[in-house]
Design an enzyme around this catalytic site. Sequence first.
Site, PDB file in Angstrom:
ATOM      1  N   ARG A  86     -39.369  15.375  -5.987  1.00 46.67           N
ATOM      2  CA  ARG A  86     -40.498  15.025  -5.125  1.00 46.67           C
ATOM      3  C   ARG A  86     -40.720  16.115  -4.092  1.00 46.67           C
ATOM      4  NH1 ARG A  86     -40.091   8.580  -3.606  1.00 46.67           N
ATOM      5  NH2 ARG A  86     -40.113   7.768  -5.741  1.00 46.67           N
ATOM      6  N   ASP A 131     -42.752  17.568  -0.641  1.00 46.22           N
ATOM      7  CA  ASP A 131     -43.359  17.054   0.579  1.00 46.22           C
ATOM      8  C   ASP A 131     -44.813  17.496   0.690  1.00 46.22           C
ATOM      9  OD1 ASP A 131     -41.005  15.841   1.381  1.00 46.22           O
ATOM     10  OD2 ASP A 131     -40.351  17.537   2.592  1.00 46.22           O
ATOM     11  N   ARG A 152     -36.371  24.237   3.445  1.00 44.03           N
ATOM     12  CA  ARG A 152     -37.112  24.695   4.616  1.00 44.03           C
ATOM     13  C   ARG A 152     -36.200  24.865   5.831  1.00 44.03           C
ATOM     14  NH1 ARG A 152     -41.451  20.220   4.724  1.00 44.03           N
ATOM     15  NH2 ARG A 152     -42.032  21.200   6.703  1.00 44.03           N
TER      16      ARG A 152
END
Length: 287
Positions: free
Chosen positions: A61, A63, A212
């Site tokens: 998944r 973001d 990230r």
Amino acid sequence: MSDEVQPGHVRIRLDLSYDGSAFSGWAKQARGQRTVQGEIEDALRTVTRAGETYELTVAGRTDAGVHARGQVAHVDLPRWLWEEHREKLLKRLAGRLSRDVRVWALTEAPEGFNARFSAVWRRYAYRVTDHPGGVDPLLRGHVLWHDWPLDVDAMNEAASRLLGEHDFAAYCKRREGATTIRTLQRLSLVRGDDGVITATVRADAFCHNMVRSLIGALLFVGDGHRGAEWPGKVLAAGVRDSAVHVVRPHGLTLEEVGYPADELLAARNKEARNRRTLPGAPGAGCC
């Protein structure tokens, strides 16, 4: 969760890509935001004239704002529906889907295949430039601008200390009941001829915000605010450090998902569902 396909159904693998700029991430959301999953499921229901929505399972998944070049998903369809539409389904989806999401291949999956649990690694790329003039306007949706000069060698030195199996709790947003133990297989950075620095990040799996956050820590090393040993110390501490920034999503792209040989799918699925612990940790198995 079972990998058994219901009688009369067939599991279809989808290879797809999307520009995440206008999506609220991959997964459908209760408030009706535009998502990649919702877009593809709606298109599939429409072009097959099905009376129900067939739910997709995805390899990873993403973001809101994150892109994908090599995403993989699967869907279980009634065999009659697949046989009726298989020859024209890809082209019909192309005509129905918005231009920022594409399905490139639809194939019958081998027995035991699960887009999420069969995967043995995911590879991401994060792109950033430190050019004093900013980002090429044609790349602005896919490259982060960092307004300090970056030392790629220092960033690679720091990155090398993060490789291997660790508890990445310091670089992840915790989710109830989910482990943060991951095996980081590759983390390296290269500056291209155009000045854009591409970080390649590969692991067996990623926890929320992990890529990230890792890039955020490496940027602090690259611009001289921290030493090369600092990201490793943060990892060892095992808690979130307020100095580690989660960089903006638009520089991140899921590039590729790796799967084992067909005969190893069942074993991989079972392994991936087990909650992981580090050797020597409470509850960890021996040998």
